[in-house]
Enzyme design. Structure first.
Site, short mmCIF file in Angstrom:
data_model
loop_
_atom_site.label_atom_id
_atom_site.label_comp_id
_atom_site.label_asym_id
_atom_site.label_seq_id
_atom_site.Cartn_x
_atom_site.Cartn_y
_atom_site.Cartn_z
N TYR A 548 -47.85 7.06 -29.35
CA TYR A 548 -48.82 7.17 -28.26
C TYR A 548 -48.43 8.36 -27.37
O TYR A 548 -47.44 9.05 -27.65
CB TYR A 548 -48.89 5.85 -27.47
N ARG A 595 -41.17 0.68 -23.36
CA ARG A 595 -41.33 0.38 -24.79
C ARG A 595 -41.02 1.68 -25.52
O ARG A 595 -41.71 2.68 -25.31
CB ARG A 595 -42.77 -0.06 -25.03
N ARG A 689 -45.82 -15.77 -34.36
CA ARG A 689 -46.26 -16.96 -35.08
C ARG A 689 -45.89 -16.77 -36.54
O ARG A 689 -46.13 -15.71 -37.12
CB ARG A 689 -47.77 -17.11 -34.98
#
Lengths: 700, 283
Positions: A548, A595, A689
């Site tokens: 990014y 990040r 998950r």
């Protein structure tokens, strides 16, 4: 069947025993270049698991070996003037010389033809139905067909030397000693009633600084004896051709070629720090003997079967060995850990033992670890349940849930129980979005969903982190449900980036930012940070990852500028990201995370070392947390997706750049979270998950 | 988990039995008919085989498992895939990979060294420029864009990333259930790393030769020959062939436990009765 076994080490002798025992018709010759009593090294270690297999394979050998065993269940860790004991392990060891004597005797009794002092030349082996290369890591038999086997040998870990000592230990003992040259460590264990193995190890730079590269065998013994005088307590170190070595990591694509098969160290090595060479070698012998029996001595089928059986097992050990060797290479970085967590880190270094497993083995140590996460020293709960404090912010536990991209409060369904809820990318301005579903924080109204989210998360006792960024060259694409980096079919927008290079070949070409553009984006970041603060967000995460906008400045692959914001100098490439950080820091009252892509994982890209330097620079500039990522700087990098693929990176950032970290990398179990946090490899973990949970959600 | 069967398009003699094989499989319990792709071998071209199957089937799905994408130009690949999709009335899944054989690249005049980059460009084309290229029959690629389901194979980090970037799921290259499980983990990790929501589709494959030791030996001989280019691995692949009903059942159970969505079992002998034998083994 005629079988020639080259090498009378544990693998070769044990195979001779099993073959003769299974079928006395076999003519088994063992050819050894050395004398029967010549041996290198001291004691060898076994785990209990192997013993069971030996018992059933040949009971007399099993009895003779176990009668000679030194056994213990404790691991001692000497570190920072403390001795920490961990119990509940099962080890046994035997003098290598004794082991060989037992195996030689049994092999002779069973009628194997043992020949010592003979070199095995290929010509002499012509008459055998099966030729077994059990002649060790430097196998000459293997070298004769190195191409066919696909042999690769490379050094693994630091420099080491294998001594004996007449100090009789009652446990496996690790000793970590600070020296003016760096940390030097010892792996030691007893193997009979008079002697212990004493392996000294250190990274090569430490070894050179200490002058060990120039010392004679005698000088090096004197150096080590003096260095570990306290531990040796007047006992001496003994040499048996003990010279400093590199541990050779041996791998072979194929373990057989025609009727020649590799066994033990000739086929594979692991690392002395997980003590499994002899175990693997004897298991190889067992597997090969069984495969021959299963296939009625049909050699080709048996050799394929043997490989299929053993290769997956050995690959797992080599993976663990690699992690263990790497741990000892960087252990100097862990000397800030409190002793119980240092011990936990050491015991879980290879990935084979985790929190849950260690809780079974040594509940006392694990309780000490649990307590170390709590100031009051009373109640102990697992590390993932411990609060994490960052300045004024306290996160109630170590679990981070990432909201699906584009979701706000509606994404909370999957975040139950997480101490920290992290949003998907929120763009500082509309043309900084990845895709049309990406949220922005460019107006006061746009802050509304985040205020709602913060309220909902605070209600349930959690904290909210907002990931703020600008997509740069990766903007104007379809939402991630459709794919990644796929250009919008209609309604796209112009892109900006560090340099005018498309992210995907043939993709939209961004405009390189000029000074005015950079100033405007800094201001947008600051304005968005203010709005996030008003909305009640607890932690702000600046996105400098995955190609990014900010990451595009950091990586030399995407930053091709020649001005003061680009070039070979990292400080230049960091100039704009640091300006953004400073602008946000000036208005953002809470803790700030970055990040960060710690390695480009691509040719000519930033290495881990550069990534750690970058992390340290962000920390120095006011970032209090680093969210560790890797790759995606360019689309054609070489990422790794094995289990826990970001954990070691996080470990290095946390312990080398000395900054708290968040790590993900598809962690799906709470055991992984507990292990990572307790070992000090990260402070917070993104729990994904699992596939099973995802299925349950579909069918539930 | 759904279980499909392969067409014998790369088994010598398969050209004769392939059409009847497809008819028979359409009646059977199989979800999908898969094909392999290879140039330098006694084999029927993958999309051609599926076109033949499409003509004689109504129910069963068709899939390339996988087609070696870089051997074709992007437009030719898209044209073939769109054509099969149209002939099959949408019953088509496009699995793509790099293949492992130098000779296929050499005879196709395609550089082996740059195959990865070429593959990525093809995938970008299928998911992008193809839409406006005027190449019919009208379709699109990517289930997420209401088009042909797209699977990508390969065992390297870049392969998993390519899969997660461009495709709907992962096509595994074969092996024991444990190897599939390890690859499935990597596929899911890449999916997550690239920020895709949900889970990737996971397809697996294996080989079978049912009907006793002679059939098993013929199957093993074929696999040794077909995979001779892998050197010593050919023997291991041959040893992994499923030669009994019990081995088939264990394999299916193992794959299901690892989270496989669709398992395609490929024949190692082209005899028509293999379809019935596999149907029996699965019953």
């Amino acid at each position: 069947m005629k079988v020639d076994i080259v090498g009378a080490g544990p693998a070769g002798l044990y195979l001779a025993i099993l073959l003769r025992k299974n079928d006395p018709v076999h003519e088994v010759r063992v050819l050894e270049r050395n004398a029967p009593d010549a041996t290198f090294g001291w004691g060898v270690v076994f785990s209990e698991e192997t013993l069971g297999e030996l018992r059933d394979a040949d009971h007399p050998t099993y009895l003779a070996i176990t009668d000679s065993f030194a056994r213990w269940s404790t691991v001692d860790i000497r570190y920072r003037d403390t001795l920490l004991r961990s119990r509940g392990h099962t080890f046994s060891a035997i003098a290598r010389r004794q082991l060989l004597a037992i195996l030689q005797r049994r092999a002779c009794d069973l009628g194997a033809d043992l020949r010592f002092g003979v070199e095995a030349h290929a010509a002499d082996l012509g008459g055998a139905d099966l030729v077994v290369a059990a002649d060790g890591a430097n196998s000459l038999t293997r070298r004769a067909h190195a191409d066919a086997f696909g042999t690769r040998v490379s050094p693994q870990g630091g420099k080491y030397v294998w001594f004996g000592t007449d100090l009789v230990l009652d446990a496996f003992r690790f000793i970590f000693t600070e020296t003016e040259y760096g940390l030097i460590q010892v792996h030691s264990y007893p193997f009979d009633e008079r002697t212990s193995t004493f392996i000294v190890e250190c990274p090569e730079p430490t070894w050179r600084r200490a002058g060990l590269d120039r010392m004679s065998e005698r000088e090096s013994i004197e150096f080590c004896t003096e260095l570990f005088a306290d531990d040796l307590g007047g006992h001496r170190l003994m040499s048996n051709k003990s010279v400093w070595l590199d541990f050779p990591l041996v791998r072979n694509d194929s373990w057989h070629h025609g009727n020649v098969v590799l066994l033990g160290d000739a086929a594979h090595t692991a690392h002395f720090s997980i003590g499994s060479g002899t175990k693997l070698a004897m298991e190889d012998a067992l597997a090969l003997a069984n495969a021959l029996t299963r296939h009625d001595n049909a050699v080709p089928a048996a050799l394929v079967d043997y490989e299929l059986q053993r290769q997956p097992v050995v690959e797992r050990f080599q993976q663990a060995a690699g992690q263990s060797a790497a741990y000892f290479g960087r252990v100097a970085g862990y000397t800030d850990l409190v002793p119980e967590r240092f011990a936990f880190n050491l015991l879980t270094r290879s990935g084979r033992v985790g929190y849950a497993n260690l809780t079974q083995r040594d509940p006392d140590l694990v309780r000490l670890v649990d307590v170390s996460f709590r100031g009051d020293g009373l109640a102990a709960s697992p590390p993932m349940s411990a609060a994490f404090t960052l300045g004024e912010l306290t996160v109630p536990n170590r679990v981070v849930a990432e909201l699906p991209a584009g979701s706000t409060v509606d994404g909370l369904a999957n975040a139950a129980g997480a101490g920290l809820v992290l949003t998907g990318l929120v763009a500082v301005r509309p043309d900084g979005r990845t895709d049309p579903t990406c949220h922005t924080l460019d107006t006061d109204d746009a802050a509304e969903p985040w205020a709602e989210l913060a309220h909902a998360v605070h209600e349930r006792g959690g904290r909210v982190a907002l990931r703020l960024g600008h997509a740069g060259a990766r903007g104007s694409v379809r939402p991630p449900a459709h794919g990644v980096d796929l250009p919008l079919r209609a309604g796209g927008w112009p892109l900006v980036a560090a340099s005018a290079r498309p992210y995907l070949p043939g993709g939209a070409v961004p405009t390189a930012l000029d000074d005015a553009g950079m100033d405007a984006i800094c201001a947008d970041f600051a304005a968005a940070a203010r709005r996030a603060a008003v909305a009640g967000v607890d932690l702000l995460e600046l996105d400098a990852a995955h190609g990014y906008l900010l990451a595009g400045f950091l990586s030399p692959l995407t930053n091709r500028r020649t001005d003061r914001f680009g070039g070979a100098d990292l400080a230049n490439r960091m100039r704009f990201p640091l300006a953004v950080l400073a602008a946000v820091r000036a208005v953002w009252p809470g803790p700030l995370a970055v990040r960060l892509t710690v390695t480009d994982a691509a040719k000519r890209g930033s290495t881990v070392e550069v990534g750690i330097e970058t992390a340290a620079a962000f920390a120095a500039a006011g970032a209090e947390l680093v969210h560790v990522q890797a790759g995606q700087s360019v689309p054609d990098g070489r990422p790794e997706y094995r289990r826990g693929h970001l954990t070691e990176l996080s470990d290095r950032v946390r312990n080398e750049a000395r900054v708290p970290t968040v790590v993900g990398g598809y962690l799906t179990t709470t055991d992984e979270v507990n292990t990572i946090v307790a070992a000090g490899r990260a402070d917070l973990c993104v729990l994904a998950r699992s596939a099973a949970q995802a299925r349950a959600a579909v069918f539930g | 988990m759904r279980v499909g069967i392969g067409l014998p398009n790369t088994v010598p003699g398969g050209a004769r039995t392939l059409v009847d094989w497809a008819r028979r499989a359409d009646d059977g319990p199989f979800s999908t008919l898969g094909v392999l792709d290879r140039v330098v071998y006694d084999s029927v071209e993958a999309f051609t085989a599926l076109a033949a199957a499409a003509a004689v089937t109504d129910r069963v799905e068709l899939a390339t498992m996988v087609a070696i994408a870089p051997l074709r130009t992007p437009a030719a690949l898209a044209k073939q895939a769109a054509s099969v999709a149209a002939l099959a009335g949408g019953r088509f899944t496009l699995g793509l990979g790099l293949g492992g054989r130098h000779d296929d690249y050499d005879v196709s005049g395609v550089e082996h060294r740059t195959r990865g980059a070429r593959f990525s460009e093809q995938l970008a084309y299928l998911r992008g420029a193809f839409d406006g290229a005027g190449i019919g029959p009208s379709t699109s690629f990517g289930a997420a864009d209401s088009g042909v389901t797209l699977l990508v194979g390969g065992g390297s980090g870049p392969a998993y990333a390519r899969m997660a970037r461009f495709a709907d799921g992962y096509a595994h290259g074969g092996g024991p259930p444990r190897a599939f499980g390890s690859a499935a983990h990597s596929a899911r990790a890449a999916w997550r790393d690239l920020g895709r929501p949900g889970e990737p589709l996971l397809w697996g494959q294996g080989y079978f030769a049912l009907g006793g030791s002679d059939v098993a030996e013929r199957g093993a001989a074929y696999l040794r020959d077909y995979y001779a280019f892998t050197g010593p691995f050919a023997e291991r692949i041959a040893a992994g062939g499923l030669t009994s009903a019990r081995a088939v059942k264990d394999f299916v159970r193992g794959y299901a436990a690892e989270g496989c969505d669709e398992l395609i079992l490929f024949p190692a002998v082209a005899d028509l009765d293999q379809v019935d034998r596999l149907a029996e083994a699965l019953a």
